[in-house]
Design a protein around this motif. Sequence first.
Motif, mmCIF file in Angstrom:
data_model
loop_
_atom_site.group_PDB
_atom_site.id
_atom_site.type_symbol
_atom_site.label_atom_id
_atom_site.label_comp_id
_atom_site.label_asym_id
_atom_site.label_seq_id
_atom_site.Cartn_x
_atom_site.Cartn_y
_atom_site.Cartn_z
ATOM 1 N N VAL A 92 0.877 -1.444 0.122
ATOM 2 C CA VAL A 92 -0.072 0.022 0.099
ATOM 3 C C VAL A 92 0.970 1.019 0.021
ATOM 4 O O VAL A 92 1.693 1.317 1.149
ATOM 5 N N ARG A 124 -7.766 -7.406 -0.559
ATOM 6 C CA ARG A 124 -7.775 -6.243 0.281
ATOM 7 C C ARG A 124 -9.141 -5.713 0.558
ATOM 8 O O ARG A 124 -9.841 -5.804 -0.242
ATOM 9 N N VAL A 129 -6.902 4.256 -0.931
ATOM 10 C CA VAL A 129 -5.608 4.053 -0.815
ATOM 11 C C VAL A 129 -4.993 3.565 -2.495
ATOM 12 O O VAL A 129 -5.779 2.869 -3.221
ATOM 13 N N VAL A 131 -2.353 1.362 -4.351
ATOM 14 C CA VAL A 131 -1.618 0.155 -4.194
ATOM 15 C C VAL A 131 -0.559 -0.045 -5.280
ATOM 16 O O VAL A 131 -0.674 0.593 -6.491
ATOM 17 N N GLN A 154 -6.955 1.655 -5.360
ATOM 18 C CA GLN A 154 -7.306 0.307 -4.854
ATOM 19 C C GLN A 154 -8.733 0.019 -5.237
ATOM 20 O O GLN A 154 -9.251 -1.132 -5.719
#
Length: 157
Positions: A92, A124, A129, A131, A154
């Motif tokens: 991440v 996940r 976020v 990645v 993400q």
Amino acid sequence: MNERGEVVRNRLIGSVLSAAALTMLTVPADAHAAAVACGGGVSTGRVAVNGCISAQRGKEGRVYTREITAHVRLRNTGPRTVNVSYEAFFRVVSGGHWVKLGSGRTDVPAGGTVGPTEVGSSTRVCGPVKVEIRVHALAAGGAWSGWSTAATAQCQT
């Protein structure tokens, strides 16, 4: 309708049906398959390496998830088949540490390309976020390549 008109009509129908059949052959079998995006290339000897990423949305109960998959694409510019080892890592971006997703080994034919080949994946919980994956490779008799990275938001829609 005369005989000539009937022949033209049958040819037209045959052409339309043939075009429809060819179109159906090109439609992917899995309409939910995630697109694979590749990052910049690096090399090890005569083998070019690209790290690639895909992110497929899922749901477990009420929780939305994203399966992040690392892929590798290998291209051999040399005159002989080369055995190549590769490995992929995931993180991440906002302060995460690198976690190994997987590794593998394959033969890349002379002047040929292999992949994108799945190396590993991580599921996940969705969050706001970004990645990133990174991939490197080792051609037989060579040294490890630099890192080829690819990233995605993400839980993009």
